[in-house]
Design an enzyme around this catalytic site. Structure first.
Site, PDB file in Angstrom:
ATOM      1  N   SER A  82       0.816  -1.220   0.000  1.00 26.26           N
ATOM      2  CA  SER A  82       0.000   0.000   0.000  1.00 26.26           C
ATOM      3  C   SER A  82       0.847   1.267   0.000  1.00 26.26           C
ATOM      4  O   SER A  82       2.000   1.255   0.418  1.00 26.26           O
ATOM      5  CB  SER A  82      -0.885   0.044   1.254  1.00 26.26           C
ATOM      6  OG  SER A  82      -1.750  -1.053   1.294  1.00 26.26           O
TER       7      SER A  82
HETATM    8  N1  SAH Z   1       0.182  -5.706   4.191  1.00 22.44           N
HETATM    9  C1  SAH Z   1       0.842  -5.953   2.925  1.00 22.44           C
HETATM   10  C2  SAH Z   1      -0.056  -5.582   1.766  1.00 22.44           C
HETATM   11  C3  SAH Z   1      -0.355  -6.790   1.010  1.00 22.44           C
HETATM   12  S1  SAH Z   1      -1.608  -6.737  -0.236  1.00 22.44           S
HETATM   13  C4  SAH Z   1       2.171  -5.251   2.837  1.00 22.44           C
HETATM   14  O1  SAH Z   1       2.501  -4.462   3.725  1.00 22.44           O
HETATM   15  O2  SAH Z   1       2.919  -5.511   1.874  1.00 22.44           O
HETATM   16  C5  SAH Z   1      -2.757  -7.866   0.466  1.00 22.44           C
HETATM   17  C6  SAH Z   1      -2.239  -9.246   0.770  1.00 22.44           C
HETATM   18  O3  SAH Z   1      -3.344 -10.007   1.278  1.00 22.44           O
HETATM   19  C7  SAH Z   1      -1.710 -10.014  -0.429  1.00 22.44           C
HETATM   20  O4  SAH Z   1      -0.391 -10.432  -0.192  1.00 22.44           O
HETATM   21  C8  SAH Z   1      -2.680 -11.196  -0.557  1.00 22.44           C
HETATM   22  O5  SAH Z   1      -2.043 -12.388  -1.006  1.00 22.44           O
HETATM   23  C9  SAH Z   1      -3.172 -11.331   0.871  1.00 22.44           C
HETATM   24  N2  SAH Z   1      -4.424 -12.051   1.014  1.00 22.44           N
HETATM   25  C10 SAH Z   1      -5.541 -11.981   0.247  1.00 22.44           C
HETATM   26  N3  SAH Z   1      -6.500 -12.803   0.715  1.00 22.44           N
HETATM   27  C11 SAH Z   1      -5.978 -13.416   1.823  1.00 22.44           C
HETATM   28  C12 SAH Z   1      -6.471 -14.382   2.753  1.00 22.44           C
HETATM   29  N4  SAH Z   1      -7.692 -14.918   2.661  1.00 22.44           N
HETATM   30  N5  SAH Z   1      -5.658 -14.774   3.754  1.00 22.44           N
HETATM   31  C13 SAH Z   1      -4.400 -14.266   3.884  1.00 22.44           C
HETATM   32  N6  SAH Z   1      -3.885 -13.358   3.032  1.00 22.44           N
HETATM   33  C14 SAH Z   1      -4.657 -12.927   2.018  1.00 22.44           C
END
Ligand code: SAH
Length: 211
Positions: A60
């Site tokens: 983000s």
């Molecule tokens: N917090 C992260 C942002 C990641 S984007 C950072 O600081 O880089 C959102 C993330 O959520 C992705 O990596 C995606 O794979 C994960 N995601 C999506 N659905 C999910 C689920 N059901 N359980 C765990 N992770 C999930």
């Protein structure tokens, strides 16, 4: 511009955008964001923009990381759950200001990379696992705080269940990439209070594990 100068510029911009929590600003100042993206994006690490991290996922934009962290009202006595570890950047920001951070990611290769970063930065209060974060982390519940970093149509019921009384959850809610809102849910003795914070754009929260 040097890394130092672009970092200072970014922090000033975040202050102008209304971020005032010094714990949050100092965490963003201390963590090298370039280490969470591939070399291609190093020169954009201190731009106020989201960056790709592979597997169609994004880290983000700094403003959103700061806003979500501030909105969560975290203290150093709290046990916090993050859903969607991704690059591990948001996890590290949270771990700097809470007691213990639990984080779940459904893409194992992303989690492996994030875990290497936690080790590299010597952050020992993070517990992570690959799995479906919509189910939360039952064995470790309840959590004082929960942050969801991917968007769902509604708050997953297991996450609401695993929030302590008086606990706060921040999550992007919305059907698709248009018209999502960041919401803050506070669990009371009798139910849940919900506030809408800002309009956002997040990748989807996908139940289950990749094929
Ligand atoms: N917090 C992260 C942002 C990641 S984007 C950072 O600081 O880089 C959102 C993330 O959520 C992705 O990596 C995606 O794979 C994960 N995601 C999506 N659905 C999910 C689920 N059901 N359980 C765990 N992770 C999930």
């Amino acid at each position: 511009m040097s890394v130092h100068a672009s970092k200072i510029r970014l922090l000033m911009e975040l202050r102008r955008q209304g971020i005032t929590d010094t714990k949050v600003l100092s965490a963003l100042e201390r963590i090298p964001r370039e280490d969470f993206v591939s070399e291609t994006f190093h020169d954009q690490a201190y731009e106020n923009i989201a960056l790709p991290i592979g597997y169609n996922q994004t880290l983000s934009q700094p403003y959103i990381v700061a806003l979500m962290t501030e909105a969560l009202k975290v203290s150093d006595r709290m046990k916090v759950l993050e859903v969607g570890t991704g690059s591990g950047y948001q996890a590290l920001v949270l771990a700097k200001i809470c007691r213990r951070l639990y984080t779940i990611e459904r893409h194992k290769p992303l989690l492996d990379q994030a875990e290497l970063r936690f080790k590299k930065f010597g952050q020992t209060n993070i517990v992570s696992k690959a799995g479906d974060g919509t189910k939360g982390w039952k064995e470790q519940a309840p959590f004082d705080r929960i942050m969801v970093t991917a968007a769902a149509a509604d708050v997953p019921p297991d996450l609401a269940d695993q929030l302590a009384i008086g606990g706060i959850m921040v999550a992007p809610i919305g059907e698709d990439t248009s018209g999502q809102w960041l919401i803050r849910v506070t669990r009371t003795e009798t139910g849940f209070d919900v506030e809408e914070l800002v309009e956002v754009r997040f990748v989807p929260l996908i139940p289950g594990l990749p094929e």
